[in-house]
Scaffold this active site. Structure first.
Site, mmCIF file in Angstrom:
data_model
loop_
_atom_site.group_PDB
_atom_site.id
_atom_site.type_symbol
_atom_site.label_atom_id
_atom_site.label_comp_id
_atom_site.label_asym_id
_atom_site.label_seq_id
_atom_site.Cartn_x
_atom_site.Cartn_y
_atom_site.Cartn_z
ATOM 1 N N HIS B 264 -3.019 -10.299 29.605
ATOM 2 C CA HIS B 264 -2.191 -10.723 28.476
ATOM 3 C C HIS B 264 -3.087 -11.328 27.413
ATOM 4 O O HIS B 264 -4.268 -11.509 27.614
ATOM 5 C CB HIS B 264 -1.151 -11.747 28.937
ATOM 6 C CG HIS B 264 -0.324 -11.257 30.077
ATOM 7 N ND1 HIS B 264 0.843 -10.559 29.910
ATOM 8 C CD2 HIS B 264 -0.522 -11.337 31.424
ATOM 9 C CE1 HIS B 264 1.335 -10.242 31.098
ATOM 10 N NE2 HIS B 264 0.532 -10.693 32.030
ATOM 11 N N ASP B 294 -1.360 -5.067 38.283
ATOM 12 C CA ASP B 294 -0.897 -6.455 38.211
ATOM 13 C C ASP B 294 0.396 -6.778 38.947
ATOM 14 O O ASP B 294 0.490 -6.677 40.154
ATOM 15 C CB ASP B 294 -0.702 -6.812 36.735
ATOM 16 C CG ASP B 294 -2.005 -7.218 36.097
ATOM 17 O OD1 ASP B 294 -2.098 -7.101 34.894
ATOM 18 O OD2 ASP B 294 -2.920 -7.657 36.809
ATOM 19 N N TYR B 527 3.425 -3.884 21.974
ATOM 20 C CA TYR B 527 1.980 -4.112 22.029
ATOM 21 C C TYR B 527 1.240 -3.004 22.773
ATOM 22 O O TYR B 527 0.107 -2.678 22.446
ATOM 23 C CB TYR B 527 1.650 -5.499 22.592
ATOM 24 C CG TYR B 527 1.882 -5.741 24.074
ATOM 25 C CD1 TYR B 527 1.141 -5.058 25.036
ATOM 26 C CD2 TYR B 527 2.778 -6.707 24.515
ATOM 27 C CE1 TYR B 527 1.328 -5.295 26.389
ATOM 28 C CE2 TYR B 527 2.971 -6.954 25.869
ATOM 29 C CZ TYR B 527 2.240 -6.236 26.805
ATOM 30 O OH TYR B 527 2.420 -6.473 28.136
#
Lengths: 279, 1017
Positions: B264, B294, B527
């Protein structure tokens, strides 16, 4: 005259601490004198979330109670302040003037709730000022109430008669009413913090398997007087809540079809989970 | 003629801008040069001389120009130079060599960016709130904020209360009631914490060099993590870093530089790691440190084989589930699901608002929680709590299925028509294969959960319409998928819901965290769509953003990668093997890769972005050893805060936060593998992230830092495309659907835009309803890819059969003994069956995602969060991480509330503050992963850590040998009162060596000369 009050629903508080963080955001590094001098970065908890864990694995619950300056109508800090350093405004907000209160460390002990904090650097006592500087700029709520995701914290500007009606209608309480300071911070569902429960899980064996007993009638008695009745759920669980802490000996009677009546004794200090009760 | 006029106009523009804006006048003083713009045949041209801040100009072509921009012809030049700039035309002209820039790259870049400044300097943002207060907006990982600024200082950050011009929210009608979220945004605790991390005393404010690092002499790599730092200039820092990148290539070959970033970043589509960093790292060439999936782990390596969804990393579609759940569901089973703690992902407290509706008994939705910890969601939403021992709830799930089979409590028709392989699974459950029926009594041995409770739950579940909610998102993610049996767990979750008829009204995946009825047709990139990365392979850019925001593509040339979990071994031993995280198909995960790749250079240099790994990977003392290895000849860390791995760098480049640079983004806009992540929100909110203050100290935006390094390599015009950061922001605005709704000027002023809620008639359909009804897939997600449908496009799932597979065809094709085609329960290799290890370290430690911080973000940094006792506890002037343990276990060890304890095993030791509690069963303890602080009290790697890095203690072994899967969310440890000693020797602590203990809280201070990260200058 309308006055400021806050109502906090204990059942809706998740301990997210957004109210405490928003308050830190507002006061740490910002000087709002004469409303409030900057809050030290560490050591002060102007809003402090008290918590209560009740029961034991796997029968348990948690209650969270955000507590802060109560803006009391009979505030000991107002009485004990010298030099008029602490005043209650007409709108109910109690303010400590950081300059006038300088050196008055005794005010920290004046608050029976422990909500006045000593600023070592500035040598002045501090408490949460109901975000009065924002209220005076036209804000309709406090930072904590604005940031509260569940609306557990709500702000009301009401006539005293109106808030008293709300108190009566909704069963609002204050923390430690025995202090007699007449707080303006009210709580809904405070019993989740102040009272205790007796719980248990009823089971029975049949055909070599132990199963939960649903629908059993459970009766709570104290000194031979019936206090409450409950019916077990699909897990055989029952829970008698809102009992006074440290209230001593109780008897729990369990009746279920096809089983002899079962009696269990319980002593209540803090909440107690009786565990599995096999019929 | 037009071209000549434009050029003349440009000269005037420079002069007018300089007259209007002092900033521009200063800018013009930065360089002296002659810039030429002309046609390639020299027929039209104009030169611009910049000298000591003055601009002179003349028509014609000079041969003494420092830089020259040349166009094929005047018509093209006029077209490309006339604002608004058409980026596609410009890029095509570059690709077709019809537009060239020659001369010094740095000078050319200065000229190009200066030219662009004439467009953007007049942009004004924010609203005047009176009293000198300017209100701008920004975005955190925990939600959008208003930022009030006065005199160059941030006063406050608040959530956004919508005004009367913003659109209203949606309403869901269910069971005679109406549910409408409030007209405002919420924040996660780490979002409300943001001001304190901007003004953190731990900010990296100046470029730093380790005192005993000399790029031209002794590098003293063994001193990383021990030595102090001295301040250097940006020029020196950039020279060293650019020099080292070139040196690594020159001495070792392409790919000798590895790039490693966290999972992140601070929020923003331009300054993000998947944006600016990817563009940079591709431009210079690198070996990526390839991430394991993750928080998805078990879903990617396991569940995907049962139901596909590889492009959601094995998690399911989630559309329409809030409405369906409220209308049709009778019960939600939260299984290792704690959305109140994790906020979904980036979802602030938006789901909390909706889950609060469940408290209304009129709605009649029951709730059940399965988690070894009586987690925050269980505390908030009353319901039966099942507390299986960590890693064992797979057995509990199997026992539920066993009861369903025995008592006929599953949907037999659905199983017959919509699934395959049920008979094999059934045979396993009934014990026909191994002689062990998976009964509730069988599971009780493993889980500790009474058989009677499991039977009661199974019967209740079998008769109700149930939403299964595994993980924080309710469709997977986090939870138990990150421990040793995570693959089994995710697989068995899918099997349960397959037996109950996934897609039927009220039968689905979710816990009201995802699935809000928003407008998903309005385009704004997330993103993972890659921002300005130009990366068509490593981001989701090719799906849509590349067409909408044409940009120069970037492509990394070295083909090798390092599997992240095994990175220390890759560096220390020179080799490692891994399996890829690529969501394009189910089968991509089978493609084993090795490091080094044939013929590739071994990594000699690490470009590290931030410092999170020590507390987010497993057994992380391995990283300490790696950093001190001479195999890593150079380490640069570009970081906002001096924490974690930053203290192991040779050079630290100070980056600024997103409150100090411009950016643009949508709240919870993930894109890529988290397609339509906005489903978590009650409103879609897109924000202009205004620079609220100047960058602190000498910190700079990532964009600036990368561009400066690129200048040393002749790449800055390729990297930046000659424009400034804010121009990229505008370019992204233009690429979205935003200009149709709000002007750029208005957007800058107001700071945010709320996308109106979808009309009721147009709301996205409910996930899997199409599957249940045997229709073509109709939810708005572009996955699976067309070729992955077995029979007909949009018919069926991504699996080989197109159905839910109890027996997975993909796992028949790929043989992994640890992942048999039918999921089987195999106890954890780090648990109660671990023999001697379990005797020595009898506590199972859970390390879930943290509640108040977001991974390492918000923690440490002397932030506000330190004041929250459930986050860290102050003892003797130090803020210790909290370890929760069963009250009886604590009593047995003589441990009381907030005592300092040593949590340890053979991997290391961490000092924490103890919190005895009844929220955990016996034998289980709980401390969040992702402490930002790594604070060894002596020699790093050999002493106790008092920062709270519990991942020093967790196993690095992958869940199965043929997966690159993290398994460390559970570890065996012992907890003892801390005797104040700082060296770490597990045997010594057990009593073999007696030393005078120090009283708790009177810890030995770290020896000064050893203090990592100590700043000398």
């Amino acid at each position: 005259m309308k006055k400021w009050n806050m109502v906090i629903d204990v059942a809706a508080c998740t301990n997210c601490n957004l109210c405490t963080l928003a308050t830190m955001d507002e006061y740490i590094g910002n000087d709002w004198s004469p409303y409030a001098a900057p809050m030290p970065k560490h050591g002060h908890k102007w809003i402090r979330i008290q918590q209560k864990e009740r029961g034991s694995v796997p029968f348990i619950d948690m209650a969270y109670v955000p507590a802060m300056c109560n803006h009391c109508d009979d505030a000991p800090c107002v009485q004990k302040a010298e030099n008029g350093a602490v005043t209650q405004r007409e709108d109910g907000i109690v303010l400590i003037d950081p300059d006038k209160a300088k050196g008055q460390k005794h005010l920290v002990d004046a608050c029976p709730y422990g909500h006045i904090w000593w600023n070592e650097e500035l040598q002045t006592p501090q408490a949460w000022p109901f975000d009065a500087h924002l209220i005076d700029q036209g804000w309709k709520q406090t930072r904590g109430a604005q940031s509260c995701p569940t609306a557990a914290m709500k702000v009301y500007c009401l006539e005293d008669a109106e808030i008293q009606r709300m108190v009566a209608d909704d069963g609002l309480e204050v923390l430690n009413p025995e202090f007699g300071t007449r707080p303006r911070i009210w709580y809904r569902n405070l019993w989740r913090y102040t009272t205790a429960f007796i719980g248990g899980s009823v089971s029975a064996e049949a055909g070599g398997l132990v199963d939960c007993v649903e629908g059993a009638k459970v009766t709570l008695t104290k000194d031979s007087a019936k206090q409450a009745e409950a019916v077990t759920d699909i897990y055989g669980d029952f829970k008698f809540d809102r009992l006074p802490e440290d209230s001593g000996a109780y008897t729990v009677e369990i009746e279920a079809q096809g089983h002899p009546k079962k009696t269990v004794e319980a002593t209540l200090g803090e909440s107690v989970y009786l565990g599995e009760i096999r019929l | 003629m037009k071209f000549a006029i434009i050029l003349f106009g440009m000269a005037q523009l420079f002069k007018i801008t300089a007259w209007r804006y002092p900033k521009f006048r200063e800018r013009l003083k930065e360089r002296n040069l002659v810039a030429q713009i002309k046609t390639m045949d020299n027929s039209v041209g104009r030169w611009f001389r910049f000298e000591n801040g003055r601009v002179t100009t003349g028509a014609g072509v000079r041969d003494d120009a420092d830089i020259c921009m040349a166009f094929k012809d005047a018509a093209l030049a006029a077209k490309l130079l006339m604002p608004p700039i058409d980026w596609l035309d410009q890029i095509n002209a570059l690709k077709d060599f019809k537009l060239s820039m020659t001369g010094d790259d740095g000078l050319a870049n200065w000229f190009a960016q200066t030219t662009m400044l004439t467009q953007s300097l007049g942009w004004k943002w924010g609203r005047d709130m009176g009293g000198g207060v300017l209100r701008t907006c920004n975005m955190t990982n925990g939600g959008p904020v208003f930022v009030d600024v006065k005199d160059g200082k941030i006063l406050r950050m608040t959530p956004i209360d919508f005004d009367e011009t913003d659109p209203g929210p949606w309403t869901i009608k269910a069971r005679g009631m109406e549910f409408t979220p409030p007209r405002r945004t919420t924040l996660a605790p780490h979002g409300q914490n943001a001001k304190s991390i901007v003004y953190s005393p731990d900010r990296c404010l100046y470029p730093m060099k380790r005192v005993d690092f000399d790029p031209n002499g002794a590098r003293n790599t063994h001193m990383r993590g021990k030595s102090g730092y001295e301040r250097i200039s940006w020029d020196e820092a950039i020279d060293i870093v650019a020099g080292e990148i070139k040196r690594a290539k020159r001495l070792h070959g392409p790919g000798a530089m590895a790039v490693s970033h966290g999972s992140h970043h601070t929020w923003g589509n331009i300054g993000y790691y998947l944006s600016a960093l990817y563009r940079f790292r591709n431009a210079v060439g690198h070996t990526p440190v390839h991430h394991n999936p993750d928080s998805w782990e078990g879903w990617y390596w396991g569940a995907v084989h049962h139901w596909g969804h590889s492009l959601r990393v094995g998690q399911s579609e989630t559309y329409g589930t809030v409405e369906d759940c409220l209308q049709n569901c009778d019960m939600i089973v939260f299984w290792a699901a704690d959305p109140e703690t994790t906020s979904g992902s980036y979802g602030a407290q938006e789901g909390t608002v909706r889950r609060q509706w469940l408290k209304d008994r009129k709605l009649g939705i029951d709730v059940v929680h399965v988690d070894p910890y009586y987690n925050q969601s269980a505390q908030f939403l009353p319901g039966k709590w099942f507390a299986p021992r960590p890693t064992t709830s797979v057995a509990m799930a199997m026992a539920i299925a066993y009861v369903w089979i025995r008592e006929g409590l599953y949907d037999k028709d659905y199983v017959a028509s919509h699934t395959v392989g049920f008979d094999v699974w059934k045979a396993y459950l009934l014990g026909e294969e191994d002689g062990i029926p998976k009964t509730p009594e069988w599971q009780e041995e493993e889980t500790g959960v009474p058989a009677r409770d499991v039977r009661a739950l199974a019967r209740d579940w079998g008769r109700k319409r149930v939403y299964l909610a595994p993980g924080g998102w309710g469709n997977g993610h986090g939870g138990a998928c990150r421990n040793q049996t995570g693959i089994q767990w995710a697989r068995v979750m899918v099997c349960l819901v397959a037996m109950q008829g996934l897609g039927k009204p009220g039968v689905n995946m979710g816990n009201l965290q995802w699935g809000c009825p928003l407008d998903f047709n309005f385009y704004f990139p997330g993103y993972a769509d890659g921002g300005m990365s130009g990366d068509l392979e490593g981001t989701a850019m090719p799906v849509e953003l590349y067409q909408r925001m044409p940009q120069l593509p970037t492509m990394n040339t070295p083909t090798q990668k390092i599997p992240r979990i095994h990175m220390p071994e890759a560096i220390l031993d020179g080799k490692a093997e891994g399996y890829p995280w690529v969501g394009k198909s189910i089968e991509h995960q089978f493609g084993k890769f090795g490091y080094p790749a044939p013929g590739h250079a071994k990594v000699s240099m690490l470009y590290k972005y931030g410092g999170s790994i020590l507390s987010t990977m497993n057994n992380t003392n391995r990283w300490v050893k790696m950093y001190q290895s001479e195999n890593l000849e150079f380490v640069v860390n570009q970081s906002i805060w001096n924490e974690g791995e930053a203290k192991f760098a040779d050079v630290i480049l100070p980056a600024c936060t997103n409150f100090e640079r411009p950016d643009i983004s949508e709240w919870a806009g993930l894109g890529g593998y988290g397609h339509h992540g906005q489903q978590q929100l009650n409103h879609r909110v897109i924000v202009f992230q205004a620079p609220a203050i100047e960058p602190m100290g000498e910190s700079k935006s990532d964009f600036w830092i990368f561009n400066e390094i690129c200048k040393r390599m002749g790449l800055s015009n390729y990297f930046s495309e000659g424009i400034n950061e804010i121009d990229w922001v505008k370019r992204m605005f233009d690429a979205s659907d935003m200009p149709e709704k709000i002007s750029w000027k208005q957007f800058l002023k107001k700071g945010y835009y709320v996308v109106p809620a979808e009309k009721e008639a147009l709301r996205a359909p409910v996930s899997f309803r199409w599957f249940w009804e045997n229709r073509k897939k109709d939810v708005p997600e572009p996955q699976p890819l067309p070729s992955d449908y077995a029979e007909e496009y949009l018919k069926g799932l991504q699996t080989q059969s197109g159905k839910l597979e109890f027996e997975c065809n993909s796992l028949k094709r790929f043989v992994d003994p640890e992942r048999p085609p039918v999921v089987k329960y195999v106890p954890s290799w780090e648990g109660r069956h671990s023999g001697e290890m379990f005797e020595k370290f009898p506590l199972q430690m859970l390390t879930p995602h943290s509640r108040y911080s977001f991974h390492t973000q918000g923690d440490g940094k002397d932030s506000f969060l330190l004041n929250i006792d459930d986050h860290r506890v102050e003892v003797g002037g130090w803020y210790y991480w909290v370890i929760r343990m069963n009250a009886e276990d604590a009593r047995a060890r003589g441990i009381k509330k907030h005592d300092l304890v040593k949590v340890h095993n053979d991997r290391g030791a961490v000092i924490c503050a103890a919190l005895p509690t009844n929220r955990l069963p016996r034998g289980v303890c709980h401390g969040y992963e992702s402490s930002a602080m790594y604070e060894p009290m002596g020699e790093p790697g050999r002493s106790v850590d008092r920062g709270g890095c519990l991942n020093l203690l967790t196993p690095e072994r992958t869940q199965t040998k043929t997966t690159h899967s993290l398994a460390g969310a559970n570890a065996l440890v012992e907890i003892v009162p801390w005797d104040g000693r700082t060296e770490y020797m597990s045997e010594a602590f057990a009593g073999a060596v007696k030393q005078d203990p120090l009283p708790p809280g009177k810890a030995e201070a770290p020896k000064d000369e050893m203090a990592p990260g100590k700043v000398i200058a």
